[in-house]
Design a protein around this motif. Structure first.
Motif, PDB file in Angstrom:
ATOM      1  N   GLN A   1      19.480  42.545 -23.912  1.00 17.54           N
ATOM      2  CA  GLN A   1      19.501  41.181 -24.446  1.00 17.54           C
ATOM      3  C   GLN A   1      20.023  41.184 -25.881  1.00 17.54           C
ATOM      4  N   GLU A   2      19.574  42.168 -26.665  1.00 13.57           N
ATOM      5  CA  GLU A   2      20.014  42.243 -28.062  1.00 13.57           C
ATOM      6  C   GLU A   2      21.486  42.621 -28.158  1.00 13.57           C
ATOM      7  N   GLU A   3      21.971  43.439 -27.200  1.00 12.21           N
ATOM      8  CA  GLU A   3      23.366  43.853 -27.224  1.00 12.21           C
ATOM      9  C   GLU A   3      24.293  42.708 -26.829  1.00 12.21           C
ATOM     10  N   MET A   4      23.797  41.803 -25.998  1.00 15.08           N
ATOM     11  CA  MET A   4      24.614  40.699 -25.510  1.00 15.08           C
ATOM     12  C   MET A   4      24.976  39.775 -26.670  1.00 15.08           C
ATOM     13  N   PRO A   5      26.242  39.403 -26.773  1.00 11.30           N
ATOM     14  CA  PRO A   5      26.636  38.510 -27.872  1.00 11.30           C
ATOM     15  C   PRO A   5      26.009  37.137 -27.717  1.00 11.30           C
ATOM     16  N   ARG A   6      25.957  36.414 -28.782  1.00  8.59           N
ATOM     17  CA  ARG A   6      25.455  35.037 -28.734  1.00  8.59           C
ATOM     18  C   ARG A   6      26.266  34.249 -27.731  1.00  8.59           C
ATOM     19  N   MET A   7      25.581  33.544 -26.842  1.00  4.40           N
ATOM     20  CA  MET A   7      26.278  32.844 -25.780  1.00  4.40           C
ATOM     21  C   MET A   7      27.043  31.628 -26.287  1.00  4.40           C
ATOM     22  N   VAL A   8      26.543  30.989 -27.308  1.00  6.56           N
ATOM     23  CA  VAL A   8      27.298  29.888 -27.893  1.00  6.56           C
ATOM     24  C   VAL A   8      28.082  30.514 -29.034  1.00  6.56           C
ATOM     25  N   SER A   9      29.272  30.905 -28.701  1.00  6.95           N
ATOM     26  CA  SER A   9      30.101  31.682 -29.602  1.00  6.95           C
ATOM     27  C   SER A   9      30.808  30.791 -30.620  1.00  6.95           C
ATOM     28  N   GLN A  10      31.110  31.369 -31.749  1.00  8.86           N
ATOM     29  CA  GLN A  10      31.883  30.664 -32.765  1.00  8.86           C
ATOM     30  C   GLN A  10      33.321  31.170 -32.793  1.00  8.86           C
ATOM     31  N   SER A  11      33.713  31.966 -31.771  1.00  4.84           N
ATOM     32  CA  SER A  11      35.067  32.511 -31.746  1.00  4.84           C
ATOM     33  C   SER A  11      36.086  31.401 -31.511  1.00  4.84           C
ATOM     34  N   GLU A  12      37.309  31.692 -31.874  1.00  3.91           N
ATOM     35  CA  GLU A  12      38.387  30.718 -31.659  1.00  3.91           C
ATOM     36  C   GLU A  12      38.578  30.433 -30.173  1.00  3.91           C
ATOM     37  N   GLU A  13      38.406  31.470 -29.338  1.00  2.00           N
ATOM     38  CA  GLU A  13      38.546  31.279 -27.891  1.00  2.00           C
ATOM     39  C   GLU A  13      37.493  30.311 -27.364  1.00  2.00           C
ATOM     40  N   ALA A  14      36.266  30.472 -27.842  1.00  2.83           N
ATOM     41  CA  ALA A  14      35.175  29.598 -27.404  1.00  2.83           C
ATOM     42  C   ALA A  14      35.414  28.164 -27.874  1.00  2.83           C
ATOM     43  N   LYS A  15      35.822  28.018 -29.118  1.00  7.39           N
ATOM     44  CA  LYS A  15      36.106  26.681 -29.647  1.00  7.39           C
ATOM     45  C   LYS A  15      37.241  26.020 -28.877  1.00  7.39           C
ATOM     46  N   ALA A  16      38.265  26.814 -28.548  1.00  3.85           N
ATOM     47  CA  ALA A  16      39.401  26.283 -27.786  1.00  3.85           C
ATOM     48  C   ALA A  16      38.955  25.834 -26.394  1.00  3.85           C
ATOM     49  N   ALA A  17      38.067  26.593 -25.766  1.00  3.05           N
ATOM     50  CA  ALA A  17      37.559  26.225 -24.437  1.00  3.05           C
ATOM     51  C   ALA A  17      36.771  24.920 -24.513  1.00  3.05           C
ATOM     52  N   LEU A  18      35.976  24.751 -25.551  1.00  2.70           N
ATOM     53  CA  LEU A  18      35.204  23.511 -25.720  1.00  2.70           C
ATOM     54  C   LEU A  18      36.128  22.317 -25.959  1.00  2.70           C
ATOM     55  N   ARG A  19      37.174  22.520 -26.771  1.00  5.36           N
ATOM     56  CA  ARG A  19      38.147  21.442 -26.996  1.00  5.36           C
ATOM     57  C   ARG A  19      38.873  21.079 -25.706  1.00  5.36           C
ATOM     58  N   GLU A  20      39.239  22.091 -24.926  1.00  3.22           N
ATOM     59  CA  GLU A  20      39.941  21.851 -23.660  1.00  3.22           C
ATOM     60  C   GLU A  20      39.059  21.089 -22.681  1.00  3.22           C
ATOM     61  N   ALA A  21      37.783  21.447 -22.619  1.00  2.00           N
ATOM     62  CA  ALA A  21      36.848  20.731 -21.747  1.00  2.00           C
ATOM     63  C   ALA A  21      36.765  19.266 -22.167  1.00  2.00           C
ATOM     64  N   ALA A  22      36.678  19.018 -23.455  1.00  3.56           N
ATOM     65  CA  ALA A  22      36.602  17.640 -23.945  1.00  3.56           C
ATOM     66  C   ALA A  22      37.896  16.888 -23.633  1.00  3.56           C
ATOM     67  N   ARG A  23      39.039  17.544 -23.829  1.00  5.04           N
ATOM     68  CA  ARG A  23      40.322  16.912 -23.556  1.00  5.04           C
ATOM     69  C   ARG A  23      40.455  16.522 -22.086  1.00  5.04           C
ATOM     70  N   LEU A  24      39.947  17.382 -21.220  1.00  7.45           N
ATOM     71  CA  LEU A  24      40.036  17.125 -19.782  1.00  7.45           C
ATOM     72  C   LEU A  24      38.905  16.240 -19.263  1.00  7.45           C
ATOM     73  N   GLY A  25      37.952  15.924 -20.129  1.00  7.76           N
ATOM     74  CA  GLY A  25      36.810  15.116 -19.713  1.00  7.76           C
ATOM     75  C   GLY A  25      35.858  15.879 -18.813  1.00  7.76           C
ATOM     76  N   LEU A  26      35.790  17.189 -18.991  1.00 10.16           N
ATOM     77  CA  LEU A  26      34.915  18.025 -18.176  1.00 10.16           C
ATOM     78  C   LEU A  26      33.636  18.354 -18.916  1.00 10.16           C
ATOM     79  N   GLN A  27      32.574  18.492 -18.170  1.00 12.56           N
ATOM     80  CA  GLN A  27      31.273  18.860 -18.720  1.00 12.56           C
ATOM     81  C   GLN A  27      30.992  20.306 -18.345  1.00 12.56           C
ATOM     82  N   LEU A  28      30.691  21.147 -19.314  1.00  7.95           N
ATOM     83  CA  LEU A  28      30.295  22.517 -19.014  1.00  7.95           C
ATOM     84  C   LEU A  28      28.869  22.477 -18.485  1.00  7.95           C
TER      85      LEU A  28
END
Length: 125
Positions: A12-39
């Motif tokens: 559990q400690e080795e696992m990265p934070r699931m709500v990531s602050q990486s650019e990839e994660a931010k891009a995925a969240l923006r894409e979901a919003a653009r497409l009107g999708l709910q994670l």
């Protein structure tokens, strides 16, 4: 651990934070919003997202999306962040809904094409 494995707590400690602050994660969240999708969140998943699993053995892309369809496991892909994987699952759900909606429209269209039974088609008011 005698077998060289990690304890549940260590994993559990080795696992990265699931709500990531990486650019990839931010891009995925923006894409979901653009497409009107709910994670789709899940309290039962260690990633926080439904159908998204984490495996530290796959260092570059440790998050996988796997669903069951027709009794068979279907792997949708491997991703570097939980958010990217959750976006993949949301897109999968959206495509399933689109297929279901198209099938429903086809049923409704064929029902509309059927002749109406009743007054014999006289149309007298």
């Amino acid at each position: 651990q005698p077998d060289g494995g990690l304890s549940a707590k260590a994993a559990q400690e080795e696992m990265p934070r699931m709500v990531s602050q990486s650019e990839e994660a931010k891009a995925a969240l923006r894409e979901a919003a653009r497409l009107g999708l709910q994670l789709v969140r899940s309290s039962r998943s260690n990633t926080g997202f439904k159908c998204v699993a984490y495996n530290a053995c796959y260092a570059k892309r440790p998050f996988k999306v796997q669903v069951t369809e027709g009794g068979r496991q279907l792997r949708l892909g491997d991703f570097s962040t939980a958010e990217e994987a959750a976006l993949c699952y949301a897109k999968h759900l959206a495509s399933e809904k689109a297929v279901a909606a198209a099938a429903l429209m086809q049923v409704e269209d064929s029902a509309d094409a059927q002749p109406l039974l009743g007054d014999g088609g006289g149309g007298g008011d």
